[in-house]
Design a protein around this motif. Structure first.
Motif, PDB file in Angstrom:
ATOM      1  N   VAL B 145       1.004  -1.202   0.069  1.00  0.00           N
ATOM      2  CA  VAL B 145      -0.008  -0.008  -0.136  1.00  0.00           C
ATOM      3  C   VAL B 145       1.102   1.310   0.129  1.00  0.00           C
ATOM      4  O   VAL B 145       0.662   2.360  -0.908  1.00  0.00           O
ATOM      5  CB  VAL B 145      -0.921  -0.045   1.227  1.00  0.00           C
ATOM      6  CG1 VAL B 145      -1.558   1.320   1.523  1.00  0.00           C
ATOM      7  CG2 VAL B 145      -1.918  -1.129   1.268  1.00  0.00           C
ATOM      8  N   ASN B 149       1.957   1.226  -4.116  1.00  0.00           N
ATOM      9  CA  ASN B 149       0.796   1.526  -4.667  1.00  0.00           C
ATOM     10  C   ASN B 149      -0.184   0.394  -5.286  1.00  0.00           C
ATOM     11  O   ASN B 149      -1.088   0.642  -6.429  1.00  0.00           O
ATOM     12  CB  ASN B 149       0.845   2.580  -5.988  1.00  0.00           C
ATOM     13  CG  ASN B 149      -0.171   3.269  -6.350  1.00  0.00           C
ATOM     14  OD1 ASN B 149      -1.090   3.451  -5.407  1.00  0.00           O
ATOM     15  ND2 ASN B 149      -0.484   3.762  -7.385  1.00  0.00           N
ATOM     16  N   ILE B 150      -0.325  -0.634  -4.285  1.00  0.00           N
ATOM     17  CA  ILE B 150      -1.077  -1.718  -4.598  1.00  0.00           C
ATOM     18  C   ILE B 150      -2.122  -1.890  -3.371  1.00  0.00           C
ATOM     19  O   ILE B 150      -1.758  -2.129  -2.312  1.00  0.00           O
ATOM     20  CB  ILE B 150      -0.249  -3.242  -4.847  1.00  0.00           C
ATOM     21  CG1 ILE B 150       0.384  -2.889  -6.264  1.00  0.00           C
ATOM     22  CG2 ILE B 150      -1.228  -4.257  -5.169  1.00  0.00           C
ATOM     23  CD1 ILE B 150       1.351  -4.001  -6.547  1.00  0.00           C
ATOM     24  N   LEU B 151      -3.415  -1.982  -3.778  1.00  0.00           N
ATOM     25  CA  LEU B 151      -4.393  -2.298  -2.748  1.00  0.00           C
ATOM     26  C   LEU B 151      -5.044  -3.534  -2.478  1.00  0.00           C
ATOM     27  O   LEU B 151      -5.267  -4.018  -3.734  1.00  0.00           O
ATOM     28  CB  LEU B 151      -5.681  -1.218  -2.953  1.00  0.00           C
ATOM     29  CG  LEU B 151      -6.570  -1.058  -1.599  1.00  0.00           C
ATOM     30  CD1 LEU B 151      -5.860  -0.371  -0.480  1.00  0.00           C
ATOM     31  CD2 LEU B 151      -7.391  -0.045  -1.993  1.00  0.00           C
ATOM     32  N   GLY B 153      -7.822  -4.919  -1.147  1.00  0.00           N
ATOM     33  CA  GLY B 153      -9.055  -5.059  -0.981  1.00  0.00           C
ATOM     34  C   GLY B 153     -10.118  -3.777  -0.395  1.00  0.00           C
ATOM     35  O   GLY B 153      -9.369  -2.784  -0.147  1.00  0.00           O
ATOM     36  N   LYS B 154     -11.465  -4.031  -0.436  1.00  0.00           N
ATOM     37  CA  LYS B 154     -12.033  -2.878   0.071  1.00  0.00           C
ATOM     38  C   LYS B 154     -12.646  -3.063   1.467  1.00  0.00           C
ATOM     39  O   LYS B 154     -12.918  -2.200   2.159  1.00  0.00           O
ATOM     40  CB  LYS B 154     -13.197  -2.692  -1.148  1.00  0.00           C
ATOM     41  CG  LYS B 154     -12.924  -2.151  -2.466  1.00  0.00           C
ATOM     42  CD  LYS B 154     -12.264  -0.628  -2.515  1.00  0.00           C
ATOM     43  CE  LYS B 154     -11.358  -0.456  -3.520  1.00  0.00           C
ATOM     44  NZ  LYS B 154     -11.736   0.058  -4.911  1.00  0.00           N
ATOM     45  N   ARG B 171      -4.387   3.137   8.003  1.00  0.00           N
ATOM     46  CA  ARG B 171      -3.877   3.367   6.701  1.00  0.00           C
ATOM     47  C   ARG B 171      -4.892   3.115   5.648  1.00  0.00           C
ATOM     48  O   ARG B 171      -5.332   3.816   4.607  1.00  0.00           O
ATOM     49  CB  ARG B 171      -2.893   2.628   6.402  1.00  0.00           C
ATOM     50  CG  ARG B 171      -1.594   3.295   6.518  1.00  0.00           C
ATOM     51  CD  ARG B 171      -1.120   4.708   5.829  1.00  0.00           C
ATOM     52  NE  ARG B 171      -0.897   4.628   4.363  1.00  0.00           N
ATOM     53  CZ  ARG B 171      -1.504   5.493   3.595  1.00  0.00           C
ATOM     54  NH1 ARG B 171      -1.991   6.760   4.263  1.00  0.00           N
ATOM     55  NH2 ARG B 171      -1.310   5.271   2.314  1.00  0.00           N
ATOM     56  N   GLU B 175      -7.187   5.154   3.012  1.00  0.00           N
ATOM     57  CA  GLU B 175      -7.274   4.902   1.755  1.00  0.00           C
ATOM     58  C   GLU B 175      -8.621   4.496   0.842  1.00  0.00           C
ATOM     59  O   GLU B 175      -8.619   3.988  -0.083  1.00  0.00           O
ATOM     60  CB  GLU B 175      -6.074   3.999   1.136  1.00  0.00           C
ATOM     61  CG  GLU B 175      -4.692   4.500   1.549  1.00  0.00           C
ATOM     62  CD  GLU B 175      -4.208   5.803   0.599  1.00  0.00           C
ATOM     63  OE1 GLU B 175      -5.093   6.251  -0.028  1.00  0.00           O
ATOM     64  OE2 GLU B 175      -3.255   6.279   0.918  1.00  0.00           O
ATOM     65  N   THR B 391       0.172  10.338   4.514  1.00  0.00           N
ATOM     66  CA  THR B 391      -0.551   9.589   3.580  1.00  0.00           C
ATOM     67  C   THR B 391       0.859   9.468   2.479  1.00  0.00           C
ATOM     68  O   THR B 391       1.852   9.708   2.772  1.00  0.00           O
ATOM     69  CB  THR B 391      -1.638  10.118   3.179  1.00  0.00           C
ATOM     70  OG1 THR B 391      -2.308   9.247   2.066  1.00  0.00           O
ATOM     71  CG2 THR B 391      -1.443  11.579   2.512  1.00  0.00           C
ATOM     72  N   THR B 392       0.467   9.072   1.264  1.00  0.00           N
ATOM     73  CA  THR B 392       1.409   9.190   0.118  1.00  0.00           C
ATOM     74  C   THR B 392       0.478   9.935  -0.974  1.00  0.00           C
ATOM     75  O   THR B 392      -0.552  10.274  -1.129  1.00  0.00           O
ATOM     76  CB  THR B 392       1.440   7.861  -0.247  1.00  0.00           C
ATOM     77  OG1 THR B 392       0.265   7.094  -0.561  1.00  0.00           O
ATOM     78  CG2 THR B 392       2.283   7.015   0.554  1.00  0.00           C
ATOM     79  N   LYS B 424      -5.944  11.885  -2.871  1.00  0.00           N
ATOM     80  CA  LYS B 424      -5.477  10.838  -3.923  1.00  0.00           C
ATOM     81  C   LYS B 424      -5.434  11.316  -5.330  1.00  0.00           C
ATOM     82  O   LYS B 424      -4.819  10.649  -6.138  1.00  0.00           O
ATOM     83  CB  LYS B 424      -6.961   9.981  -3.890  1.00  0.00           C
ATOM     84  CG  LYS B 424      -6.796   8.904  -2.511  1.00  0.00           C
ATOM     85  CD  LYS B 424      -7.794   7.848  -2.869  1.00  0.00           C
ATOM     86  CE  LYS B 424      -7.396   6.730  -2.102  1.00  0.00           C
ATOM     87  NZ  LYS B 424      -8.165   5.482  -2.340  1.00  0.00           N
TER      88      LYS B 424
END
Lengths: 481, 457
Positions: B145, B149-151, B153-154, B171, B175, B391-392, B424
């Motif tokens: 994450v 930059n890979i997520l 799930g929701k 985090r 996001e 954050t990023t 974002k």
């Protein structure tokens, strides 16, 4: 029109494909998963059985002994890790010793070589720390890497012209004059001879072709995987003397060619052929039985669990084994069925393939292919090489210097070769089974991110396209932002 | 064969501090090796603030802390060798490492092990059920994450209340994922009180103590987990389970000291905790081999790790010189308040003590604080809680996809999610220097500047 279609790319299907690829037959292998070895082939104890477990006169017994005898040379030919470890069976009481005496007689009737009963002292020498009053030793038993075995078979078959199609689940079969039309989710394929090597689904595939004679009872076995402690604790597979029960070989301990120990399997009839769950009551019982066998085992050695499913023809109330069914169906000429190929199917896979080859030969001319290649080589396994070799490889390709999987010391070059595998399988499991990354004690804690990063940044995959085991097993929902 | 006085394994906070200290203590040549191409270790994925309270007297992010520690090591004259993975070592203090340039052998006068720790996995604790995609350890996910930059799930369930799991709960919430619950099998959460309070309570994330995941559901992709209360033996109580649909399960179930290289030389480790055993000088059973930080014993704060690294590095240099060694006192690194914050209290984040400050609503009397510094924070908490936003930002056209950022001042707590959501859309281009203002943001009437936590060149 293909000459032959093989349904199922497990060890048996791929070995048949390899044998037939030495002939001029035009051949297609259909597999519902995204890679070979996705079913029972990749979910067992990885033991090459010597042949004493099966009833004399059965196909299982004959093919197992033949397979066992040829396996070392076959693995050498295909570059598959293999080690003849021998195997010990442990008796805890006089009743067990009696079972082992019978087993020895059965093995001798089957042609298994070198079997002998051993006393407590010799058993203790072979397997230090083991419980028991005595046992039985089989010098011909061996271990191998079942993934590489199956991958090597498939790659060698492909090199000789066999076509593999993945993610093609067979949904229908029509019998037509002189052949079959096989329907998958993606297309229709026609062939003269159809080989059903669908493992846990062989009954359903047979029924699609109109032969309703079979029912497969899925029987699950759960396992623990232990850390690389085999060298220290266990040099050969250790089994209990098997008292009568449902068809399994009892909970046993097996060293792997990678230095781990696997504990299991249990035996439990289940409803669904793809229910690979591990369950607390079974795991607890497995551990107790394993510790009874080898009290030096510690819980902290556990690094994982998995389960495999046996394709049994014998229902639960019958127990034990029914013999392999390997035949061309009289009612359905051209359909060669392989049903109930459970243990020792991996050991017997080549003799099975040769049998099937004979059957195909009754229908189609088997003309030897000129220039067919019999040997297969995998890319080098960096961790196993001598230091000079390692240095040479790094000089030639600096990616050999970059360790991606810390636990197994797998380099970036090896990950790349696994990603670019000849069969085109593209999933994290495909990389795992070829490069053996993510299989160590950290379960991919270090290398998973690096492998995914390569897939995304160097191979242009979107994160949501990265799967664990093909479509439906997506690892990620996408980018964060 | 490369010779050096002090060889340090691992360029995380412990190793960076050890190498710098060894050099300062007079070591002629102090070499610091790390497998990553960037120094800082796990600090680089810890983009949240709370680092540096002891060492630097400020609450900064992991990458910022790493940059400071690296600058100190460089200033001290440490020889940094990155992209080099230690493979094995001997009791005679030789070490074999591997990198793109080949195999390298070192002969050191003394060695400092600063190899950190790894996460306990699902495999190690045998969580029952199927093995679908969608199960991650918290640190692995943190890397995906925050760095890649890979997520995952929701809808997320977190098993275990270790600090990384708590940090990831916040985090993921920032996001846009929904954290359904944090489950802890023990009666008390394992993480720090300040993290329970600022990562869970701030966002209304439910914490279930004495609960666990009793089954994982989903054959290929995770579909749900079954949650059960547990009895005193930590066994699920039959018949009381319920199902929580989710597409990711995050495990934060403990850290294990990483001593794989040390073990090849015969360094003695604790049978249970797996940490390298040392004497009061931080020396292992092997003369001249020292250990510090999480590979010795998992610590609560990076600052403690750095302090211990400093002593280990200094002793390593003195060992080579034949000088007397100094002793470490474990009490110096165990002040943090863990578990559930005291009811009605405010967990003070100003220093690592994490005092549980209670203000009597009737009388206004303050109790629980060990010093006056937390008073204004506690007062502010009553009126309008304020938080630093970390954050990023997305990086376009750079060598990495993300850059970490921290707000230069606190914003109202209740505006954190909205602020993170607005950021974002923000996209920046290299070159980026640590401390650069990459975005300005107005949140709840406060205007803040988002400062880069690292260089992206």
């Amino acid at each position: 029109m293909k000459d032959v279609i093989i349904i199922g790319a497990g060890a048996v299907g791929c070995t048949i494909a390899r044998e037939l690829a030495f002939t001029r037959l035009d051949m297609l292998v259909l597999e519902k998963e995204c890679d070979v070895a996705a079913g029972t082939t990749g979910r067992n104890s990885a033991v090459v059985h010597a042949g004493f477990n099966n009833r004399p006169g059965s196909l299982m017994a004959r093919l197992c002994v033949e397979g066992s005898r040829g396996m070392e040379a076959l693995c050498r030919e295909l570059d598959v890790p293999y080690r003849k470890t021998g195997k010990a069976l442990v008796a805890f009481d006089e009743e067990d010793m009696e079972i082992l005496r019978k087993l020895k007689a059965q093995g001798e009737a089957n042609g298994t070589r070198g079997l002998r009963l051993i006393g407590k002292e010799e058993l203790e020498r072979m397997v230090p720390g083991v419980g028991g009053i005595g046992g039985f030793y089989s010098p011909e038993t061996a271990i191998l890497d079942p993934f590489k075995y199956c991958i090597a078979m498939a790659e060698n078959a492909a090199e000789n012209g066999a076509e593999f199609r993945f993610e093609e689940e067979v949904t229908g079969i029509r019998r037509e004059d002189g052949g079959f039309t096989v329907t998958t989710g993606k297309g229709e394929y026609r062939c003269r001879v159809l080989i059903n090597s669908a493992g846990l689904y062989a009954d359903k595939v047979s029924a699609m072709a109109g032969v309703n004679d079979y029912h497969i009872y899925p029987c699950r076995g759960e396992y623990f995987i232990l850390d690389e402690v085999a060298e220290e604790l266990l040099q050969m597979p250790v089994y209990p003397a098997l008292k009568a029960g449902i068809g399994g070989l009892g909970v046993h301990l097996t060293p792997t060619v990678h230095g781990n120990i696997i504990v299991g399997p249990s035996a439990e009839y289940i409803d669904e052929a793809d229910d690979y769950a591990c369950t607390p009551p079974v795991m607890d019982k497995l551990w107790q039985e394993a510790q009874a066998l080898l009290p030096t085992l510690k819980r902290r050695y556990v690094i994982g669990n998995y389960s495999g499913i046996r394709a049994k023809l014998a229902p639960e109330n019958e127990g034990g084994y029914r013999d392999f069914v390997i035949r061309e169906e009289e009612d359905c000429p051209g359909l060669i069925n392989l049903v109930g190929i459970e243990s020792p199917g991996l050991t017997a896979s080549r003799p099975i393939a040769l049998m099937v080859r004979e059957m195909v030969g009754q229908r189609l001319p088997l003309v030897k292919k000129e220039n067919a290649v019999r040997t297969h080589r995998f890319p080098p396994v960096f961790a196993k090489l001598a230091r000079e070799e390692q240095e040479r490889l790094i000089r030639e390709d600096p990616e050999y210097g970059e360790i991606v999987c810390r636990c197994r010391r797998v380099t970036k070059a090896e990950i790349r070769q696994a990603i670019e595998n000849p069969l085109g399988a593209r999933s994290l499991s495909a990389v795992k089974y070829r490069a053996w990354a993510t299989t160590g004690r950290c379960n991919g804690g270090y290398c998973l991110n690096r492998i995914v990063d390569m897939l995304v940044r160097e191979y242009g995959m979107r994160p949501e396209e990265v799967t664990l085991r093909g479509p439906g097993s997506e690892m990620f929902s996408g980018e964060v932002k | 064969m490369e010779r050096c006085d002090v060889l340090v394994l691992g360029a995380g906070p412990g190793g960076l501090a050890a190498a710098a200290a060894a050099k300062k203590a007079g070591a002629e040549r102090a070499v610091l090796i790390d497998r990553d191409v960037r120094a800082g270790g796990i600090l680089n994925q810890c983009i949240h603030d709370g680092f540096g309270l002891i060492r630097y007297g400020a609450s900064i992010s992991g990458p910022e802390y790493a940059a400071k520690a690296l600058a100190e090591a460089e200033a001290a004259g440490v020889t940094l060798r990155l992209g080099l993975q230690a493979v094995s070592m001997t009791a005679q203090r030789t070490l074999l490492a591997q990198g793109k340039d080949g195999l390298v052998e070192f002969q050191a006068g003394s060695i400092v092990l600063a190899t950190g720790c790894r996460e306990r996995t699902r495999g190690a604790i045998s969580v029952p059920g199927s093995r679908p995609a969608g199960i991650f350890t918290a640190g692995v996910l943190q890397n995906f994450v925050n760095v890649r930059n890979i997520l995952c799930g929701k809808r997320v369930v977190i098993l275990g209340s270790g600090d990384i799991g708590l940090i990831m709960a916040r985090r993921l919430t920032l996001e846009g994922a929904h954290v359904e619950a944090v489950l802890e099998v023990m009666k008390e959460p394992g993480g720090l009180a300040r993290n329970i309070s600022q990562c869970l309570y701030d966002f209304g994330i439910p914490l279930y103590t004495s609960h666990t995941v009793s089954n994982i559901i989903g054959k290929r992709k995770l579909e749900a987990v079954e949650v059960s209360p547990v009895d005193d033996a930590m066994r699920p109580i039959p018949g009381r389970a319920w199902t929580v649909p989710c597409d990711a399960l995050v495990l934060s179930v403990g850290l294990i000291p990483e001593n794989e290289v040390a073990l090849t030389a015969g360094v003695a480790v604790d049978e249970k905790g797996r940490g390298a055993l040392t004497d009061e000088y931080l020396m292992t059973n092997l003369p001249g081999v020292f250990a510090c930080g999480n590979c010795r014993k998992v610590m609560d704060l990076a600052d403690y790790v750095s302090n211990q690294g400093t002593l280990a590095g200094e002793n390593a240099a003195h060992f080579v010189q034949g000088e007397p060694l100094r002793t470490w006192n474990d009490r110096e690194s165990s002040g943090m308040v863990k578990g559930l914050p005291a009811p009605g209290s405010v967990t003070c984040p100003i220093c690592p003590n994490g005092c549980q400050i209670v203000i009597d609503p009737e009388t206004g009397a303050v109790s629980g604080n060990r010093c006056p510094r937390g008073l204004s924070f506690a007062e502010q908490e009553r009126i309008r809680p304020m938080r630093t936003l970390t954050t990023t930002l997305r990086v376009e056209g750079g060598p990495v996809p993300l850059v970490s950022v921290r707000s230069d001042r606190a914003i109202p707590r209740d505006d954190l999610q909205e602020a993170a959501r607005r950021l974002k859309a923000c996209c920046v281009r290299p070159p980026i220097r640590l401390g650069d203002c990459l975005a300005e943001l107005e949140a709840g009437g406060v205007t803040v500047r988002m400062l880069a936590g690292e260089d992206v060149l």
